[in-house]
Scaffold this active site. Structure first.
Site, PDB file in Angstrom:
ATOM      1  N   CYS A   1       4.877 -19.215  33.416  1.00  0.00           N
ATOM      2  CA  CYS A   1       4.669 -20.186  34.496  1.00  0.00           C
ATOM      3  C   CYS A   1       5.948 -20.666  35.185  1.00  0.00           C
ATOM      4  O   CYS A   1       6.145 -20.470  36.378  1.00  0.00           O
ATOM      5  CB  CYS A   1       3.971 -21.431  33.973  1.00  0.00           C
ATOM      6  SG  CYS A   1       2.476 -21.150  33.029  1.00  0.00           S
TER       7      CYS A   1
ATOM      8  N   HIS B   1       6.373 -28.457  36.671  1.00  0.00           N
ATOM      9  CA  HIS B   1       6.873 -27.585  35.587  1.00  0.00           C
ATOM     10  C   HIS B   1       8.294 -27.082  35.822  1.00  0.00           C
ATOM     11  O   HIS B   1       8.663 -26.010  35.373  1.00  0.00           O
ATOM     12  CB  HIS B   1       5.930 -26.375  35.388  1.00  0.00           C
ATOM     13  CG  HIS B   1       5.992 -25.825  33.992  1.00  0.00           C
ATOM     14  ND1 HIS B   1       5.411 -24.635  33.621  1.00  0.00           N
ATOM     15  CD2 HIS B   1       6.612 -26.297  32.873  1.00  0.00           C
ATOM     16  CE1 HIS B   1       5.628 -24.412  32.347  1.00  0.00           C
ATOM     17  NE2 HIS B   1       6.358 -25.409  31.869  1.00  0.00           N
TER      18      HIS B   1
END
Ligand code: CA
Length: 457
Positions: free
Chosen positions: A78, A131
């Site tokens: 990710c 993130h």
């Protein structure tokens, strides 16, 4: 249209010349919408022949634009690919090879696309998953985004509002997060429709934890596998949210003046032994966490009905190109100092340029590697995530595949084409020599998040 009428009115009112009015009445600079799915399977959209999940919004987007049959992301995890997307650079150039651990995040030495577009006069917004660092200095609003609604980590509950922020403030009410992200994206477009904008709509769907709403689960009564059923319902929610956002573009008459891109941040996690979500990467082999195609080749669409003819594009492209393309669309001059790895795809899509955007694409993820040149791919991958034994396996020796003939990476040609192996290894070594060491190590286990991958209900 609103701007045109306003300019004309202003021209009459203030007595400016006709030429000035004409210049002011030019269409506004195009808006830019990046939509990113999370841990989606390559085979889990209608335009990739998925049978059990209706994805009408994504299918309509794909039909309205250019679909990439060889669209890649620069890693199998990710955070690294999101760092690549926001910088337009191979993330291993700045040490962002793995998901951040501890207080780490995207190095502050990097300039994001939001920084650049904001400088160019765009209103910038992030809705969804960040993130790229939870430290205050790494907050999205410190990295070029005017607005932020979402969460800072790598995974989040779909129903618990703790950690869902508007700016830096904890929200006090929350829908199912995928619905909330769709709503917030629509609101962003509504509020900024008369000004050029950049919106990064970064879903955490369909990443674990597996949470779906009852009404959507009820639409899949015949799916026996509980995890797949939940996954399907979560995909449906994301497709519905995207549908609302695309409808908003149409309602605001922005459809023909907005570049829309869609990718998944990496392949679906399909291996046993660690967190999985029920996705399918078929016909690709391998999973998230591998440099096999299942980890890095993703659904990939660029749509701009006002400019691009719908169709298929078969040359390899990578998410780093989306950054360069968006900068070009916004009129941001790219220079060597920026050290971008992506290229503007529009001339290739319009036919202005022939040939392939890239002679070579590269991957490095710890000991795993890959290089693609033309139809060939040389790869070393973690065989644990391929064989589904659930036990640690060593990274394989280099294997050679012809992806045009063998999309499932089943026939290793390394023994029969040793010269090709050597040539591609030398090319990869050259690229590898330009990279830095990772700034942090690979986290233990599934470092995307602590939430278990089992369906909640
Ligand atoms: Ca992901």
């Amino acid at each position: 249209m609103k701007q045109s009428y306003f300019s004309l009115f202003a021209g009459i009112l203030f007595g400016v010349t006709f030429a000035e009015v004409a210049a002011a009445a030019k269409p506004a600079r195009p808006n830019i919408l990046f939509i990113v799915g999370d841990d989606m399977g390559y085979g889990d959209v209608g335009f990739h022949q998925c049978k059990d999940i209706p994805t009408p919004s994504l299918d309509a987007l794909a039909a309205s634009g250019v679909q990439f049959s060889n669209g890649y992301v620069s890693g199998p995890y990710c955070s690294p690919t999101r760092a690549g997307l926001l910088t337009g650079r191979y993330q291993q150039r700045f040490g962002h090879e793995f998901n951040p651990t501890g207080n780490n995040g995207m190095p502050l030495t990097e300039t994001t696309i939001a920084d650049r577009l904001k400088t160019a006069g765009y209103v910038t917004g992030l809705v969804g998953k960040w993130h790229l660092g939870a430290q205050p200095s790494m907050h999205p609003q410190q990295r070029g985004f005017d607005e932020f609604f979402g969460f800072l980590g790598g995974a989040h509950s779909y129903v618990n509002l703790e950690g869902i922020l508007r700016g830096t403030e904890q929200v006090t009410e929350l829908d199912y997060t995928t619905d909330a992200f769709g709503r917030e994206a629509v609101s962003f477009i509504d509020r900024h429709q008369s000004h050029p904008w950049f919106l990064y709509l970064a879903f955490n769907a369909v990443h674990t934890p597996m949470d779906a709403t009852d009404d959507r689960l009820a639409k899949f009564p015949n799916i026996q596998d509980k995890q797949r059923r939940t996954y399907d319902a979560m995909m449906l929610a994301m497709d519905e949210a995207i549908g609302k956002v695309l409808k908003k573009l149409t309602d605001c008459d922005l459809e023909n003046n907005t570049l829309v891109v869609f990718i998944s941040d990496n392949g679906g996690p399909t291996m046993k032994g660690v967190t999985i979500n029920g996705s399918s990467n078929l016909p690709l082999r391998g999973s998230k966490r591998t440099t096999l195609e299942g980890g890095i080749r993703v659904p990939f669409v660029i749509s701009w009905p006002g400019l691009l003819k719908p169709g298929m594009f078969h040359s390899p492209a990578i998410q780093l190109d989306l950054t360069a393309t968006a900068l070009a669309v916004a009129g941001v001059k790219v220079n060597k100092k920026m050290q971008l790895d992506g290229v503007n795809l529009l001339p290739f899509l319009s036919g202005e340029k022939s040939g392939a955007p890239h002679e070579k694409l590269y991957w490095r993820f710890g000991e795993q590697m890959a290089i693609r040149t033309g139809d060939f791919k040389l790869v070393r991958y973690d065989s644990n995530y391929d064989t589904n034994t659930g036990k640690p396996q060593p990274v394989t020796a280099a294997k050679l595949y012809n992806l045009r003939e063998d999309i499932g990476e089943t026939k290793d040609l390394a023994a029969t084409m040793p010269d090709k192996v050597k040539e591609m290894q030398v090319q990869w070594d050259g690229w590898n020599g330009t990279l830095v060491k990772p700034l942090w190590g690979k986290g233990a286990g599934d470092s995307d998040g602590k939430e278990p991958g089992k369906p909640r209900k």
